[in-house]
Design an enzyme around this catalytic site. Structure first.
Site, PDB file in Angstrom:
ATOM      1  N   GLY A   1      35.011 -42.763 -17.591  1.00 29.73           N
ATOM      2  CA  GLY A   1      36.407 -42.796 -17.888  1.00 29.73           C
ATOM      3  C   GLY A   1      36.808 -42.112 -19.333  1.00 29.73           C
ATOM      4  O   GLY A   1      37.491 -42.640 -19.871  1.00 29.73           O
ATOM      5  N   CYS A   2      35.717 -41.525 -19.827  1.00 30.00           N
ATOM      6  CA  CYS A   2      35.604 -41.133 -21.106  1.00 30.00           C
ATOM      7  C   CYS A   2      35.954 -39.604 -21.196  1.00 30.00           C
ATOM      8  O   CYS A   2      35.123 -39.155 -20.152  1.00 30.00           O
ATOM      9  CB  CYS A   2      34.213 -41.498 -22.074  1.00 30.00           C
ATOM     10  SG  CYS A   2      33.846 -43.191 -22.049  1.00 30.00           S
ATOM     11  N   GLN A   3      36.706 -38.987 -21.928  1.00 29.71           N
ATOM     12  CA  GLN A   3      36.710 -37.703 -21.907  1.00 29.71           C
ATOM     13  C   GLN A   3      35.556 -37.167 -22.664  1.00 29.71           C
ATOM     14  O   GLN A   3      34.703 -35.963 -22.116  1.00 29.71           O
ATOM     15  CB  GLN A   3      37.922 -36.910 -22.790  1.00 29.71           C
ATOM     16  CG  GLN A   3      38.531 -36.100 -21.951  1.00 29.71           C
ATOM     17  CD  GLN A   3      39.653 -35.184 -22.787  1.00 29.71           C
ATOM     18  OE1 GLN A   3      39.419 -35.035 -23.940  1.00 29.71           O
ATOM     19  NE2 GLN A   3      40.838 -35.392 -22.366  1.00 29.71           N
TER      20      GLN A   3
END
Ligand SMILES: Cc1ncc(COP(=O)(O)O)c(C=O)c1O
Ligand SMILES: Cc1ncc(COP(=O)(O)O)c(C=O)c1O
Lengths: 142, 407, 407, 142
Positions: free
Chosen positions: A50-52
Site C-alpha cells: 500500500g505504499c507508492q
C-alpha cells in the site's frame, strides 16, 4: 528513554523548524542517515503493502525488546521511516503497543497518515505494531 | 493562441481559483479526473432541488419530465460521438464499467478455449484485468502489441498477431501515461480485415479531440463522465447494433427485462438490455451538460489550444537536463510522464504539491507499461484546455526547486 | 404525532414545494426514488465547486482531502448499519449493482451443477435475474418461497426448501410492492442452521427503520443511495469478511489490483478488491450526508412517524369499498399497492397525476408477484417521513374522483 | 377525407374542449366507442411492446388502403388508440408514411408521446408506420 520521552524530544526538534521546506529538509537528512536495512531484508517479503514508494521493514527481538530497521526508495518516506524507527525501536512490545500516536499530528505529519493508499505510513505503523504483537505473544508463550 | 478565451473559460471552473498551501492551484492532474464547469454543476443542483423523479418507471408528470431529460442526454452523447442511433449509447458507471460489460458479454458471445484477445503494452488496468478475467473463464489468452521506445505501437508486430483464433482487439485511443494518440482508424481497419471487432478505450481521448465512431468504424467505444468534465459514477459505452443485439446482458435487474418468470426471463432491447436497475440518470444528464458546454466552445478549438499547450510544455520540460521523459511520440496529447534523474517521483510529487502544483505519481494503473520501461513509476502532468502556459511555468519552476533540494 | 417536526422537515426538501398542473405536489412515489435534503444537495454542490479531485490515486493536497472524505463516507455507512469494519462496506452503483456482484462472485465461489438458490415470490427483478443468470452459468437452479394471500412469506415452506444442495438464500427485507417487512432475522437463523449464507435486499428497508447487520447476522446487505435520500449511481454492499475474502473480484480495473502483469494479476484486499475503476466518490460522500441528515433526526423517530402515516393511510384507503389492496401483512411499511375494481391502474395513475398526486403503476419490477396474484399490475403509493396525512387525504380524494369518472 | 383533413377535424374538436378533465372524458368516450379488435388478434402476437397498459394493433390491406383495428385494457389508452385509428385507417401506405404528426402536439397529447417506456403511444404509432411500410413494399413488389 521511554517512547513518550523520545516523542517529546522529536516534538521539540520539529517545533524549532519553520515551514514545510525546513521540515522536509530535516526528514531528508534523517533519511540520508538512516542505517539502511540489511540487504537481505530488502525484498518483497519485507515490503509494506500500500505504499507508492517502496518501504521495507524488519523487526527482531533482542533481549525482550523489539529492534526495527527500515528502508525506502523515496527519500522523504525514508526520513519518516527513520523517525518512526527512532521513536519505537528497542522498546518492549507492551510499551510499543501502548504508545500514544498523537505526536505525529503535533509535528505536522498528519497528512502522511491519511488512509490513502498512495501513502504507506499507516501501513508502516500498523506493521510495526503487528511485529510488536507477534513478539509479545511469543514472549508470553514462554 | 490569443484567440482562445482562456480567462473566460477559467471563470467557468470555480474550483481553479483557490490557494493550496498559500500558492495558487495549478491543477495538472486532469488525466486522473477533470474539474466541473458551472453549467454542469448548476444542472445537477437544479435536478436535486426541483426535478428529481424516477425514470422510465412511473406515470407521473415529474417522472415523464425526468425520463425525457435522461433520453435527451442519451441523444446528446449520440450526436457528440456521431453514433447512428441513440439505442447504441449505453450509460454505464464509467470506462471500467463499460469495458467490463464488453469483456463479459462478448466473452459469453464469442470466446472459446484457444481463442485470443489482442491488447497493447500501454493499456490501463481497466483494459487488461477484465480481459484476463474473461480469458480465464473461457480458456482464451492475451496477445500483446509491443511498443517502441518512443511509446508508439509497433504496427508491424500488431499485424502479425492475428491468426484464425483472434476474436477481439481492445486498445486505448490515447495512452494515459505516454500521451500517445494511437492510429486507431488503422488499427480498426486491420482488425476488420481479419473479421475481428475492436473496442477503443476512449477514457483519455474523448475530452481532447473530436471523435466520430462511424468514421473510426470501431465496434465499441468507452469513456468516463468524470474525465470529460462531468459527474462521477457515469460512463458511456457505444456499440455497433449487430454486437449489441448478439451480446447477452451483463447485469440483471429492473428495466433490462422484457418479461420475468422464475422459469425463464426474456430481455429488453438495447440500450435498456444493458442498463439494469436504476441508472445514474442525474449523472447522465450532468454529463450531457458538460458535453453541451464543450461543443459550445468547439472540440476543434479545444484540441487546437491543447496542442499549443502540449508544444509549450514539451519545449519547457525538455530544457530540464535531469528530466527523463517517457512518451515522445510525434502523435501525442498534452500528457507528460517523466522522472527526475536519481529522484523518486513520489518525493518530487510531494514537494511540488507544496508549491500548489497538483500532479499524480506512481504506476498510473499501467504496471505492464512500467515493466516495459523498467521503472517503478513516473510523475505525470496531464493538461487540458483550462490550463495555461503560466501553470506550465510553475511546474517547471517547482521541478527546479526539487532538483535544488534533492539532487 | 405532534412531536414530529414535519413542517421543518419538509423545508429541508426544496422539491416538495411546487405545483403540478396547478395542484400542490403530493409525492407518493418514494419506493421508486426519494427526494434530496438540502444538506446532501449542498454537499455535492460544494465538492463540485471547491473540492473535487481523484481519490486514492494522486499525491496532491486536494486528492488527499478527497480521499479522506471518501473513506469518511465509508465509515459513516459502516456506523449506520453497524458493520464491524469499514472494509466490509463496498460502494457500488446501487442495489442492482450490489446483488449482481454477489450473484457473480458467490456464483464463482460456491455454485456447482445441481446446487440451489432460494429466493421468494415477492422479489424485485434485481434480486431474481442476477441469480437466474448465475444459476444458468453454473447449472444450478432456483427454489422459491411461496407467500400467503396477505403477502407474508410461508415460513414453513421456507424451512422445507433446504436440502444438502442449498447454497444461498437471497430475499428482500421489505417488499417494494406489498410493503411486507419480512422476518429476516429468523430467515437468517434458519439458513445458518443449514450452513447457508443469506443476502438481504435492503432497498426498501434501510430508509425506513434502524438496521444493524450484526444483529441481523446476515452475510450480505444491499441498498441504493437514491432510495435513501442520496444521489443516483451509488449503492452499498455490506458483506461478512470471510465471504469477502473468499469471493473472487467481480469487475477488473484500476484500484482493485495489487499487481498486474499480462501473465498474472493479484488482487487488492476488500473493499478495494470490489471497487474497480474510479468509483462514484462524490455520490458516496453525498450518500453519507443524507445518512448524517437521517441520523440527526433519528431513525427510530422516522420509523415511528412512518408507522403513524401507514396506519392513517391503511384506515383511509380501506374505507374505499372499490379498492382492492395487495399486501395486508401485520408487519408492513407505508407502501400500498392496490387496484380500483374494474379500472386499469394506468388510467387511475394518469388521472390522479393531474391532481398532483405522484404514484407509480405497473408491475413494479416484480412480475412473478403479479402472476402470484393473477394481475397485470397495481397502483402503488409509497410514503416516507416527509409525507403528511394531508397528502394521504389528497390521494383519497383523487381516487374517489377516478371512481366518479370511470366506474 | 385526407389524413390532414381528419387531423384538422380532430384539432377543432379538441379546441372546443376545456382542461384535461374534458379531454380525458372525451378520450374515454372514444375508447368506449372503439370497435374492439377481433378477439383473434387480442393476443401476444399483436401486443405492442413497451406499453404499461396493453395495446393490441392489427392492420390489413383492403383495396390498397391500410385498415387498422386496435384495443387496449386501459380506457384512456384505448381512447388515444381510437383517435389514431380514426386518423390513419383506410388510407394509402404513402399517405400514412408522409403524414404530419404535429396534430398530436396541438391537441395537447404530447406528453403521451414522450419516449418513456411506461407509455406505449410512440410504439403504437411506430407500429402503425411499420405496417404501412410493409404494405407499401408489398404493393410495389406487385
Ligand atoms: C426491493 C428492491 N430491490 C431492488 C431494487 C433495485 O434498486 P436499484 O434500481 O436502485 O438498483 C429496488 C428498487 O427499484 C427494490 O425496491
Ligand atoms: C486509458 C484509461 N482507461 C481506463 C481508465 C479507467 O477509467 P475509470 O476509472 O473512470 O473507469 C482510465 C482512467 O483511469 C484511463 O486513463
Amino acid at each position: 528513554m521511554k517512547i513518550s520521552e523520545i516523542q517529546q524530544e522529536v516534538i521539540e526538534e520539529f517545533a524549532g523548524l519553520g515551514e514545510w521546506m525546513e521540515r522536509y529538509n530535516y526528514l531528508i537528512d534523517l533519511g540520508k542517515n538512516l542505517p539502511m536495512i540489511d540487504q537481505a531484508y530488502r525484498n518483497d517479503e519485507y515490503l509494506i503493502r500500500g505504499c507508492q514508494s517502496r518501504v521495507w521493514l524488519n523487526a527482531e527481538l533482542r533481549e525482550g525488546l523489539v529492534h526495527y530497521t527500515a528502508d525506502s526508495d523515496a527519500i522523504i518516506t525514508k526520513g519518516i521511516a527513520a523517525l518512526m524507527v527512532r521513536v519505537f525501536t528497542d522498546h518492549s512490545p507492551d510499551e510499543i503497543l501502548n504508545a500514544d500516536m498523537s505526536f505525529i499530528d503535533e509535528i505536522g505529519l498528519k497528512e502522511h497518515l491519511s488512509p490513502t493508499r498512495s501513502n504507506g505510513m499507516v501501513s508502516m505503523i500498523n506493521q510495526m505494531r503487528y511485529y510488536a504483537m507477534a513478539y509479545k505473544s511469543k514472549l508470553e508463550a514462554k | 493562441m490569443n484567440d482562445f478565451p482562456i480567462d473566460l473559460i477559467r471563470k467557468d471552473f470555480p474550483i481553479l481559483d483557490q490557494l493550496i498551501y498559500g500558492q495558487p492551484l495549478a491543477y495538472l492532474d486532469n488525466g486522473a479526473t477533470t474539474q466541473k464547469p458551472v453549467r454542469m454543476i448548476d444542472a445537477v443542483n437544479k435536478i436535486h432541488r426541483e426535478q428529481n423523479s424516477s425514470v422510465h418507471r412511473s406515470v407521473n408528470y415529474m417522472s415523464e419530465k425526468m425520463t425525457e431529460a435522461y433520453e435527451q442526454a442519451r441523444q446528446t452523447v449520440q450526436k457528440f460521438i456521431g453514433a447512428p442511433e441513440s439505442s447504441q449509447v449505453i450509460f454505464t458507471s464509467g470506462t471500467t464499467g463499460s469495458i467490463n460489460l464488453v469483456a463479459f458479454s462478448m466473452g459469453e458471445a464469442v470466446l472459446e478455449p484457444g481463442d485470443e484477445v489482442i491488447l497493447s503494452t500501454m493499456e490501463h488496468h481497466s483494459n487488461i484485468v477484465p480481459w484476463q478475467m474473461a480469458c480465464e473463464r473461457y480458456g482464451a489468452s492475451l496477445k500483446i502489441i509491443p511498443i517502441t521506445d518512443e511509446g508508439d505501437l509497433d504496427m508491424d508486430a500488431y499485424r502479425n498477431l492475428f491468426n484464425k483464433n483472434t476474436r477481439m482487439v481492445s486498445v486505448t485511443h490515447v495512452s494515459n501515461v505516454l500521451g500517445t494518440i494511437n492510429p486507431v482508424k488503422e488499427i480498426v481497419r486491420i482488425a476488420h480485415s481479419h473479421g475481428v471487432p475492436v473496442l477503443l478505450d476512449g477514457a483519455q481521448a474523448i475530452q481532447h479531440e473530436p471523435v466520430d465512431v462511424v468514421d473510426l468504424d470501431c465496434d465499441f467505444y468507452a469513456f468516463s463522465g468524470h474525465k470529460i468534465y462531468g459527474p462521477t459514477g457515469i460512463g458511456v459505452l457505444y456499440g455497433k447494433q449487430e454486437w449489441l443485439d448478439r451480446m447477452p446482458p451483463y447485469q440483471g435487474g429492473g428495466d433490462m427485462i422484457d418479461r420475468v418468470t422464475f422459469e425463464k426471463t426474456t430481455y429488453n432491447i438495447s440500450p435498456f438490455k444493458f442498463e439494469a436497475g436504476t441508472t445514474n440518470f442525474i449523472g447522465a444528464i450532468g454529463l450531457a451538460e458538460s458535453i453541451n458546454y464543450l461543443t459550445g466552445i468547439g472540440m476543434d478549438k479545444i484540441a487546437g489550444y491543447e496542442n499549443y499547450l502540449r508544444d509549450y510544455a514539451t519545449q519547457k520540460l525538455s530544457s530540464i537536463s535531469q528530466l527523463r521523459m517517457y512518451g515522445t511520440s510525434v502523435n501525442k496529447a498534452a500528457i507528460f510522464s517523466f522522472v527526475l534523474n536519481g529522484i523518486h517521483p513520489y518525493d518530487t510529487g510531494m514537494i511540488i504539491d507544496k508549491y500548489g502544483v497538483a500532479v499524480r505519481t506512481g504506476t498510473h494503473c499501467a504496471m505492464p507499461l512500467m515493466q516495459r520501461f523498467g521503472i517503478e513509476g513516473t510523475l505525470r502532468a496531464s493538461l487540458c484546455f483550462y490550463n495555461t502556459t503560466d501553470e506550465v511555468d510553475r511546474l517547471y519552476d517547482a521541478l527546479n526547486k526539487v532538483i535544488e533540494m534533492l539532487a
